[in-house]
Design a protein around this motif. Structure first.
Motif, short mmCIF file in Angstrom:
data_model
loop_
_atom_site.label_atom_id
_atom_site.label_comp_id
_atom_site.label_asym_id
_atom_site.label_seq_id
_atom_site.Cartn_x
_atom_site.Cartn_y
_atom_site.Cartn_z
N THR A 542 -48.93 12.21 16.94
CA THR A 542 -49.34 11.26 17.77
C THR A 542 -48.08 10.27 18.29
N GLU A 543 -47.32 10.29 17.13
CA GLU A 543 -45.91 9.32 17.09
C GLU A 543 -45.11 10.09 18.15
N GLU A 544 -45.05 11.61 18.18
CA GLU A 544 -44.05 12.42 19.00
C GLU A 544 -44.65 12.34 20.36
N THR A 545 -45.89 12.19 20.58
CA THR A 545 -46.37 11.97 21.98
C THR A 545 -46.24 10.86 22.81
N LEU A 546 -46.20 9.93 21.80
CA LEU A 546 -45.54 8.27 22.48
C LEU A 546 -44.27 8.16 22.55
N LEU A 547 -43.43 8.90 21.78
CA LEU A 547 -41.93 8.78 22.01
C LEU A 547 -41.53 9.55 23.19
N GLU A 548 -42.62 10.59 23.58
CA GLU A 548 -42.07 11.60 24.78
C GLU A 548 -42.29 10.68 25.89
N GLN A 549 -43.56 9.85 26.06
CA GLN A 549 -43.86 8.97 26.91
C GLN A 549 -43.14 7.96 27.46
N VAL A 550 -42.31 7.33 26.17
CA VAL A 550 -41.37 6.38 26.54
C VAL A 550 -40.02 7.01 27.04
N ASN A 551 -39.81 7.94 26.62
CA ASN A 551 -38.46 8.90 27.28
C ASN A 551 -38.82 9.30 28.66
N GLU A 552 -40.00 9.64 29.23
CA GLU A 552 -40.22 9.95 30.57
C GLU A 552 -40.07 8.84 31.33
N LYS A 553 -40.71 7.73 30.90
CA LYS A 553 -40.75 6.47 31.45
C LYS A 553 -39.48 6.02 31.83
N SER A 554 -38.61 6.09 30.81
CA SER A 554 -37.17 5.58 30.96
C SER A 554 -36.34 6.42 32.14
N ASN A 573 -45.31 17.10 26.21
CA ASN A 573 -44.50 18.13 25.29
C ASN A 573 -45.27 19.12 24.85
N GLY A 574 -46.79 19.32 24.91
CA GLY A 574 -47.64 20.42 24.38
C GLY A 574 -48.18 20.35 22.98
N LEU A 575 -48.01 19.32 22.25
CA LEU A 575 -48.30 19.20 21.03
C LEU A 575 -50.02 18.83 20.99
N THR A 576 -50.66 19.43 19.90
CA THR A 576 -52.21 19.50 19.65
C THR A 576 -52.43 18.79 18.52
N ARG A 577 -53.47 18.08 18.69
CA ARG A 577 -53.95 17.00 17.43
C ARG A 577 -54.78 18.15 16.64
#
Length: 583
Positions: A542-554, A573-577
């Motif tokens: 979950t944390e990795e997904t949020l970080l990826e979204q922030v980076n994309e938006k930046s 980023n292709g990560l699965t819960r």
């Protein structure tokens, strides 16, 4: 049979008149020849006069046939007194003109022989007596008294023929008694040739036991039984048992009755004996034969049926006392009148007398069950062949009357066969035996045969106690059968072994339950650890997904500030819960 043959048969049939004597009519095929003379001969004390008198009295009382009794030996008073023991009241019958008693006294010195013996005076006297009451039956007792004074043989033969012819012409049914001679039926040896029917009575003594027997020597124009038949003279008169008539045509009931021992009934298909069957209970002394017999009559009393108990070893009071020790109280049935005991030693009389006593008792009491205990004691008053013959007749009689009979029989040694070989005549054969082992003697029971029904083939131990008769399973091992204390000990050992095995199984079950608890606890710990790791991993995703979204938006915002000509694309980023973790 055609009508023509039927008419011919009717024409040829001889008309008969009932003798009124139990069994005699059956032997003679319906009675004595009507309107003809019958000769009854025999030695002293055999019952000639009593038979003739009963013929006369029964005819007068039961068939309304008046009769004349002409005696050449006893006077009217002596005759009346002698037959009163049979219940015959000749005085009353004479007053009612049903019987005429006439005593003719003939003395040899008063007869003057003139070359021809004249019976005209007798004929006139007899004719008057017959006509006075219109008699249909006549008795002349005995003929020796009439012809004792006549030595001329040719005249004797002529007068005998004339006497018999006169009786025929008169149309009366007559009995003429005669004394038995040496080597011939009568003293003169002539009467049997002119009589239409000849009955021989015999009173013999063998080994200090007297017996009476009857035989129909001849019967013109009629078939009849030709054997010797035992007969009894009792307070009720003559009684003859016609054994030849007892063929194998008796009824066969399907009704079942209890033996009195519940488990013995179970061994007999669960229902007991067939009614009217014959049961042999054999065994050595002390095996419980009388106890089985007592239970049998007790069961009859409980059903409300009558029972006869013929005891040849113990008295009635002794049997009643002894049976109380095993919980059988027979006194209520005796007081109620449904149980009768006939206790006597076999040596009291001969086999024929025993036979007729039993026959007479059954006819009067009409029981449903009979016990003869023990039947082997009869061997003391007859040979094996005679006893077997007597019992054959008795068994046939019981079956004809539908009486269920139980015969306790003593065996000797280890043989199952009794002293009297009657097992083949029996429908059910129950064998009791002693079983000795471990210093003890116990009783065993099994069924050797049971006609017409399924039955157990296993041995049971007999337990006699104050609670009654019990049958229990014996211990049947691979090589032996255990009873008594040995059986109880073996049963105890087997129970202890079974308890040990059960305890061992219970212990293993408890151990497995404990191991199951430990294992389940370990599984719970491992499962909890696994879930914690899954939850931690999902949190990282979950944390990795949020970080990826922030980076994309930046990056998009930066491109927009630079006024780039190509729009930036947001990529996952292709990560699965991971499933299974706690949210």
């Amino acid at each position: 049979m055609t009508t023509k043959n039927t008419k011919r048969h009717q024409l040829q049939s001889l008309e008969k008149i009932s003798s009124g004597i139990s069994g005699l009519d059956e032997i003679t095929g319906g009675g004595l020849p009507k309107g003809r003379p019958t000769l009854v001969c025999g030695n002293a004390g055999c019952g000639k006069t009593l038979l003739a008198m009963e013929f006369l009295v029964r005819g007068a009382v039961e068939h309304n046939d008046p009769g004349v009794f002409m005696s050449f030996e006893e006077n009217e008073e002596e005759l009346t007194r002698n037959v009163a023991s049979l219940g015959f009241d000749l005085t009353a019958l004479s007053a009612q003109k049903k019987i005429v008693l006439d005593h003719v006294r003939i003395e040899r010195n008063e007869i003057a022989e003139t070359g021809e013996y004249d019976l005209e005076g007798l004929f006139i006297r007899l004719n008057h007596a017959i006509d006075s009451i219109k008699a249909k039956r006549v008795v002349l007792d005995t003929i020796e008294g009439l012809f004792a004074a006549l030595p001329n043989h040719s005249i004797l033969r002529s007068e005998l023929r004339r006497l018999f012819r006169w009786l025929k012409d008169k149309g009366v049914s007559a009995i003429i008694t005669a004394e038995r001679g040496e080597g011939q039926l009568t003293r003169h040896g002539l009467e049997e040739y002119v009589a239409d029917c000849v009955i021989l009575l015999d009173h013999r003594v063998n080994e200090q036991l007297s017996t009476r027997r009857l035989r129909v020597v001849k019967y013109r124009g009629s078939v009849h039984g030709t054997n010797e038949y035992p007969f009894l003279i009792s307070k009720d008169g003559f009684s003859v048992l016609p054994v030849t008539s007892m063929g194998l045509d008796h009824p066969a009931s399907t009704e079942r009755i209890s033996s009195g021992v519940d488990r013995l009934d179970t061994m007999l298909g669960g229902k007991g004996f067939f009614r009217g069957s014959s049961i042999l209970v054999s065994g050595t002394a002390g095996t419980g034969k009388s106890s089985i017999a007592a239970a049998f009559v007790d069961a009859a009393g409980r059903r409300g049926e009558r029972a006869l108990y013929f005891a040849f070893e113990e008295s009635q009071n002794q049997i009643l006392r002894n049976m109380k020790s095993i919980g059988l109280n027979l006194e209520p049935w005796v007081k109620k009148g449904t149980l009768q005991f006939h206790a006597s030693r076999p040596s009291l009389c001969g086999l024929e007398m025993h036979l007729l006593t039993i026959y007479d008792a059954v006819k009067k009491f009409k029981p449903s069950v009979v016990v003869m205990d023990p039947v082997t004691n009869l061997i003391s008053v007859g040979t094996e062949v005679e006893v077997r013959s007597m019992l054959t007749r008795l068994i046939d009689f019981f079956k004809t009357e539908q009486v269920t009979a139980l015969f306790p029989s003593l065996t000797t040694g280890e043989s199952s066969q009794s002293e009297i070989a009657i097992s083949s005549l029996m429908d059910v054969w129950v064998l009791l035996r002693n079983i000795e082992s471990g210093g003890e003697r116990n009783r065993g029971l099994y069924i050797l045969k049971s006609r017409g029904m399924e039955h157990s083939n296993q041995i049971r131990e007999v337990i006699l106690s104050s609670h009654g008769i019990g049958l229990v399973d014996v211990y049947a091992g691979p090589t032996t059968v255990l009873t008594g204390s040995a059986r109880i000990e073996q049963v105890g050992l087997e129970k202890a072994e079974a308890d040990r095995r059960k305890a061992q199984v219970d212990r293993r079950q408890r151990e497995i339950e404990r191991e199951r608890g430990v294992t389940n606890a370990q599984i719970a710990v491992l499962k909890a650890g696994l879930e914690a790791k899954i939850e931690e991993l999902n949190q990282n995703i979950t944390e990795e997904t949020l970080l990826e979204q922030v980076n994309e938006k930046s990056r998009f915002n930066m491109a927009a500030n630079r006024q780039a000509d190509v729009e930036p694309k947001v990529k996952h980023n292709g990560l699965t819960r991971i499933k299974g973790a706690t949210k």
